[in-house]
Enzyme design. Structure first.
Site, mmCIF file in Angstrom:
data_model
loop_
_atom_site.group_PDB
_atom_site.id
_atom_site.type_symbol
_atom_site.label_atom_id
_atom_site.label_comp_id
_atom_site.label_asym_id
_atom_site.label_seq_id
_atom_site.Cartn_x
_atom_site.Cartn_y
_atom_site.Cartn_z
ATOM 1 N N ASN A 159 -21.864 31.354 -50.388
ATOM 2 C CA ASN A 159 -23.083 31.800 -49.736
ATOM 3 C C ASN A 159 -23.066 33.294 -49.422
ATOM 4 O O ASN A 159 -24.127 33.920 -49.345
ATOM 5 C CB ASN A 159 -23.332 30.967 -48.473
ATOM 6 C CG ASN A 159 -23.868 29.599 -48.836
ATOM 7 O OD1 ASN A 159 -25.025 29.441 -49.166
ATOM 8 N ND2 ASN A 159 -22.986 28.599 -48.817
ATOM 9 N N THR A 206 -34.300 15.561 -51.089
ATOM 10 C CA THR A 206 -33.225 16.482 -51.376
ATOM 11 C C THR A 206 -33.821 17.821 -51.763
ATOM 12 O O THR A 206 -35.022 18.014 -51.682
ATOM 13 C CB THR A 206 -32.334 15.928 -52.492
ATOM 14 O OG1 THR A 206 -31.313 16.880 -52.742
ATOM 15 C CG2 THR A 206 -33.127 15.701 -53.752
#
Length: 406
Positions: free
Chosen positions: A401, A190
């Site tokens: 984002n 991850t």
């Protein structure tokens, strides 16, 4: 925003692991953003790292140090990835290790560095140097939850999990934490994951165990299809138990430990998906009847990465044609579309390559209105099955984002 309830069960300390957490003000003032793990002498450490060619400086250094063995400390900063920083980035990663090593009276090569955050900016070394002594002074075996919060970036909640099992009257404990929310398609691990056990495991067997557990957990998740420059997952075995040492993968205790570590890592991996940036849906994509694992995963990831599928899920729109189209472009050689069946949970939407008899828009819409959805595809061409977990794609993902560096 996150899907489902967080795991609020207490994290169980691991004998032989002490943790310090502090604030260096790397990106935001008054935020815990620096974490140090100290490991008991003789601990085994295994790691898997990003496959991104533009791997971050701490990844380069951690790989080098891990090969030398006898790791005694980990140091993690958030707010800055130290990626795309060239020679200066490498020097900063080495300096971080050296400063911590001096405080703990060990060698710099016995420290593994990790970073996460914005790419392309240099680490604020004076701030890190100033904060490290306070972090070291505050170390405790009971700081797992603080560490879980200290490694977050765009995550909305901490991710941690503990499991235990009994073996020959000894309690074996596995505790792990992870962070990740966006730039998630690991190809190894991850964004950052740290798992520890008090079991006694030979280093080469620990690496084998981590690789196996990782493949069925962190290597089966995706939020947006982007593989980070900083991905790393570390597995620590402190050996602080009287249970038999694990020196072979062909033993009952190895199988028990593999099962338990895999359960912890899968829960952490799924927690990342549930906390995916802007996520409103937790989606399992199961592919059955494939000839190979690669074939099954190609279909699953093509569906999971399709912006059309993901945005339809955000809108709770049962636009099953988008799923059908994704299967068709997944690259499966000589796919017989007349054999393909597809379900949304238990509602069959496609039978033998076309709309299933009896399917209704109301039934499909009821499924995709749920927070948790399973898309199941049967290719009817082999015996292999596999699955991944992903999210939808919401307006919030774009906003997070778009505003990430501001």
């Amino acid at each position: 925003m996150a899907v489902g309830q967080p795991n609020t069960a207490p994290l169980i300390p691991i004998d032989g692991v002490s943790i310090g957490v502090g604030c260096a003000g790397i990106k935001k003032p008054n935020r815990q953003d620096l974490v140090v793990f100290q490991l008991a002498p003789g601990s085994s450490v295994a790691g898997v790292f990003t496959t991104n060619a533009f791997c971050a400086a701490p990844v380069v250094v951690a790989r080098e140090h891990l090969k030398q063995g006898d790791i005694r400390c980990l140091v993690i900063n958030t707010g800055n990835a130290n990626a795309g920083t060239g020679q200066q980035g490498l020097e900063d990663a080495h300096e971080t290790c050296a400063r911590l090593a001096a405080l703990k009276r060990i060698e710099p090569e016995q420290v593994l560095p990790f970073s996460t955050g914005v790419i392309g900016e240099y680490l604020p070394m004076p701030a890190i140097a100033q904060a490290l002594p306070n972090v070291v002074a505050a170390m405790s075996p009971n700081h797992w939850s603080d560490a879980a919060n200290g490694i977050l970036t765009t995550d909305t909640r901490a991710k941690g999990c503990s499991r235990q099992f009994e073996y020959q009257d000894e309690t074996i404990t596995v505790t792990g934490i992870a962070k990740g929310s966006g730039m998630i398609k690991p190809n190894m691990a991850t964004m950052l994951g740290f798992v520890a056990t008090n079991a006694n495991v030979a280093p080469e067997i620990l690496q084998q165990l981590l690789t196996a557990a990782n493949e069925r957990s962190f290597n089966r998740i995706t939020v947006d299809g982007d593989t980070s420059t900083n991905d790393a997952c570390i597995l620590i075995a402190t050996g602080q138990t009287e249970a038999p040492a694990i020196t072979s993968a062909d033993s009952d205790v190895y199988r028990h430990l593999l099962k338990t570590v895999s359960e912890v890592m899968l829960e952490l991996a799924q927690a990342i998906v549930r906390d995916g940036e802007g996520a409103t849906k937790f989606v399992e994509i199961a592919v059955e009847g494939a000839k190979t694992t690669e074939e099954a995963l190609s279909v699953a990831y093509t569906i999971g990465h399709s912006p059309l599928v993901k945005t339809a899920l955000t809108a709770s729109d049962a636009n099953w044609g988008r799923i059908l189209a994704a299967v068709g472009r997944s690259g499966v050689a000589e796919l017989d579309v007349d054999l393909v069946d597809i379900w949304l949970d238990e509602v069959q939407i496609v039978s033998n390559g076309e709309r299933a008899p009896g399917y209704t828009e109301a039934a499909g819409s009821a499924v995709v209105a749920q927070e948790e959805i399973t898309i199941r595809v049967h290719l009817n061409r082999g015996e292999v099955s596999d699955r991944i977990w992903t999210t939808d794609l919401s307006h919030d993902y774009v906003s997070i984002n778009a505003d990430y560096r501001s």
